[in-house]
Design an enzyme around this catalytic site. Structure first.
Site, PDB file in Angstrom:
ATOM      1  N   ASP A  77       1.163  -1.454  -0.021  1.00  0.00           N
ATOM      2  CA  ASP A  77       0.075  -0.051  -0.029  1.00  0.00           C
ATOM      3  C   ASP A  77       0.825   1.156  -0.384  1.00  0.00           C
ATOM      4  O   ASP A  77       1.993   1.998   0.575  1.00  0.00           O
ATOM      5  CB  ASP A  77      -1.213   0.111   0.928  1.00  0.00           C
ATOM      6  CG  ASP A  77      -1.853   0.941   1.107  1.00  0.00           C
ATOM      7  OD1 ASP A  77      -3.100   1.266   0.079  1.00  0.00           O
ATOM      8  OD2 ASP A  77      -2.246   1.354   2.208  1.00  0.00           O
ATOM      9  N   HIS A  78       0.627   1.682  -0.627  1.00  0.00           N
ATOM     10  CA  HIS A  78       1.286   3.833  -0.874  1.00  0.00           C
ATOM     11  C   HIS A  78       2.493   2.911  -1.145  1.00  0.00           C
ATOM     12  O   HIS A  78       3.513   3.768  -0.448  1.00  0.00           O
ATOM     13  CB  HIS A  78       0.622   4.240   0.457  1.00  0.00           C
ATOM     14  CG  HIS A  78      -0.240   4.775   0.414  1.00  0.00           C
ATOM     15  ND1 HIS A  78      -0.804   5.880  -0.493  1.00  0.00           N
ATOM     16  CD2 HIS A  78      -1.459   4.292   1.105  1.00  0.00           C
ATOM     17  CE1 HIS A  78      -2.205   6.110  -0.215  1.00  0.00           C
ATOM     18  NE2 HIS A  78      -2.515   4.904   0.416  1.00  0.00           N
ATOM     19  N   HIS A  88      -7.168   9.791   4.839  1.00  0.00           N
ATOM     20  CA  HIS A  88      -6.827   8.535   6.064  1.00  0.00           C
ATOM     21  C   HIS A  88      -7.144   9.309   7.048  1.00  0.00           C
ATOM     22  O   HIS A  88      -6.814  10.361   7.745  1.00  0.00           O
ATOM     23  CB  HIS A  88      -5.717   8.332   5.650  1.00  0.00           C
ATOM     24  CG  HIS A  88      -5.349   7.579   4.338  1.00  0.00           C
ATOM     25  ND1 HIS A  88      -4.431   8.491   3.137  1.00  0.00           N
ATOM     26  CD2 HIS A  88      -5.636   6.435   4.127  1.00  0.00           C
ATOM     27  CE1 HIS A  88      -4.308   7.949   2.165  1.00  0.00           C
ATOM     28  NE2 HIS A  88      -5.341   6.093   3.117  1.00  0.00           N
ATOM     29  N   GLY A  89      -7.606   8.271   8.233  1.00  0.00           N
ATOM     30  CA  GLY A  89      -8.114   8.084   9.840  1.00  0.00           C
ATOM     31  C   GLY A  89      -9.754   8.822   9.917  1.00  0.00           C
ATOM     32  O   GLY A  89     -10.313   8.509   8.800  1.00  0.00           O
ATOM     33  N   SER A 124     -12.583   4.172   6.480  1.00  0.00           N
ATOM     34  CA  SER A 124     -12.779   4.659   7.827  1.00  0.00           C
ATOM     35  C   SER A 124     -13.954   5.120   7.539  1.00  0.00           C
ATOM     36  O   SER A 124     -13.534   6.134   7.957  1.00  0.00           O
ATOM     37  CB  SER A 124     -11.143   3.907   8.898  1.00  0.00           C
ATOM     38  OG  SER A 124     -10.838   2.592   8.242  1.00  0.00           O
ATOM     39  N   ASN A 178      -8.226   0.531   7.062  1.00  0.00           N
ATOM     40  CA  ASN A 178      -6.985   0.290   8.119  1.00  0.00           C
ATOM     41  C   ASN A 178      -7.557   1.102   9.792  1.00  0.00           C
ATOM     42  O   ASN A 178      -8.095   0.340  10.384  1.00  0.00           O
ATOM     43  CB  ASN A 178      -5.810   1.636   8.144  1.00  0.00           C
ATOM     44  CG  ASN A 178      -4.484   1.343   9.118  1.00  0.00           C
ATOM     45  OD1 ASN A 178      -4.910   0.280   9.701  1.00  0.00           O
ATOM     46  ND2 ASN A 178      -3.538   2.341   9.179  1.00  0.00           N
ATOM     47  N   THR A 179      -7.724   2.218   9.956  1.00  0.00           N
ATOM     48  CA  THR A 179      -7.866   3.061  10.678  1.00  0.00           C
ATOM     49  C   THR A 179      -9.318   1.998  11.987  1.00  0.00           C
ATOM     50  O   THR A 179      -8.733   2.293  12.831  1.00  0.00           O
ATOM     51  CB  THR A 179      -8.451   5.158  10.842  1.00  0.00           C
ATOM     52  OG1 THR A 179      -7.643   4.952   9.858  1.00  0.00           O
ATOM     53  CG2 THR A 179      -8.878   5.358  12.160  1.00  0.00           C
TER      54      THR A 179
HETATM   55  P1  13P Z   1      -8.005   4.400   6.620  1.00  0.00           P
HETATM   56  O1  13P Z   1      -7.764   4.192   7.531  1.00  0.00           O
HETATM   57  O2  13P Z   1      -8.615   5.543   6.681  1.00  0.00           O
HETATM   58  O3  13P Z   1      -9.074   3.209   6.505  1.00  0.00           O
HETATM   59  O4  13P Z   1      -7.846   4.704   5.639  1.00  0.00           O
HETATM   60  C1  13P Z   1      -6.905   2.926   4.991  1.00  0.00           C
HETATM   61  C2  13P Z   1      -6.608   3.528   3.660  1.00  0.00           C
HETATM   62  O5  13P Z   1      -6.710   3.983   2.763  1.00  0.00           O
HETATM   63  C3  13P Z   1      -5.389   2.298   3.000  1.00  0.00           C
HETATM   64  O6  13P Z   1      -4.562   2.919   2.213  1.00  0.00           O
END
Ligand code: 13P
Length: 281
Positions: free
Chosen positions: A84-85, A179-180, A210, A231-232
């Site tokens: 990722d990224h 993100h977050g 998220s 992720n978050t």
């Molecule tokens: P979140 O942490 O907002 O869920 O985003 C995850 C994400 O986009 C990882 O690439």
């Protein structure tokens, strides 16, 4: 054997469903994401953020751990291991050489020409080894793998050029996600999303999922998103479990017991998301 994005996303897209991409932060995450996906008989994408790779022991360690757990638990659902990224093309090459089945090259902070030039190099390298490639245009708000920024919407013509001139397999077009945690209700650019989805046939990827409410997730899937990144919410679930356990068992110090609730919470969030992305009740 690991699968790549082309093995699972086009089919999901044709059914107006999305496959969950879940970031891993340790073995507890890998095990519970896999178990939840098995319980739903669903493909799943395990992802490591570039900045977490060294913390987790490097690409090779992660790849071997994922394959060993798949073997240990006799897992038969399709599993993608995705970077990722990826912050440089060299990091993408390293992931590919270590046996990842998919990479994201994030050239979104470059000018378009440079993003195209670098992404194309990753695609050439990856496709030779049957590895899929995701690329990004625009800026997802918040902390994007160490780069903190505001929201910058993807431009339609830039999306078309990035797809046509690189041969990528999936496109992350930033359209208002963050993100977050979100401050208030997320505002995704659905008009722009519709225009992009009508112009581009490859699956779209929604970052920063998220905290996005179900009706907006559904609309994003209707408009061509077949990979949704979370992720978050997993990390918040892990933290909440740990806090409860520490409170409930103040004298316990065995990590296995103290992390049981966190494991359960991660499992539940993944299961819930998979069902949401497939539009199941
Ligand atoms: P979140 O942490 O907002 O869920 O985003 C995850 C994400 O986009 C990882 O690439």
């Amino acid at each position: 054997m690991l699968k790549n994005l082309n093995d699972i996303l086009p089919e999901a897209k044709s059914r107006k469903e999305a496959v969950g991409h879940f970031n891993i932060n340790g073995q507890l995450w890998i095990e519970n994401i896999l178990k939840a996906a098995v319980s739903e008989n669903s493909p799943v994408i395990l992802a490591t953020s570039d900045r977490m790779v060294d913390y987790l022991g490097g690409f090779k360690t992660i790849q071997k751990l994922v394959l060993s757990l798949i073997d240990y638990y006799n897992i038969e659902i399709p599993v993608v291991l995705h970077l990722d990224h990826g912050q440089t093309i060299e990091r993408c090459f390293e992931a590919i050489d270590a046996g990842y089945s998919s990479v994201m090259f994030d050239g979104s902070h470059e000018v378009l020409e440079k993003n195209i030039e670098l992404t194309r190099k990753v695609v050439d390298y990856a496709h030779n080894k049957n590895v899929s490639v995701e690329a990004e245009i625009g800026t997802v708000g918040g902390n994007e793998d160490g780069v903190i920024g505001g929201i910058n919407y993807a431009d339609l013509n830039e999306c078309i050029r990035l797809v046509d001139e690189t041969g990528i397999d999936a496109l992350a077009a930033a359209l208002g996600s963050v993100h977050g945690p979100y401050q208030g209700e997320p505002k995704l650019g659905f008009a722009e999303m519709r225009a992009i989805s009508e112009a581009i046939s490859i699956p779209l990827v929604l970052h920063g999922a998220s905290g996005i409410p179900t009706h907006q997730i559904r609309k994003a899937i209707e408009l061509g998103h077949a990979k949704i990144n979370v992720n978050t919410e997993l990390n918040l679930a892990w933290k909440a479990g740990l806090i409860d356990s520490l409170r409930n068992y103040p004298t316990v110090y065995e990590p296995k017991i103290l992390q049981e609730l966190s494991a359960k919470n991660i499992y539940s969030v993944v299961k819930e998301k998979i069902r949401e992305f497939k539009n199941l009740e």
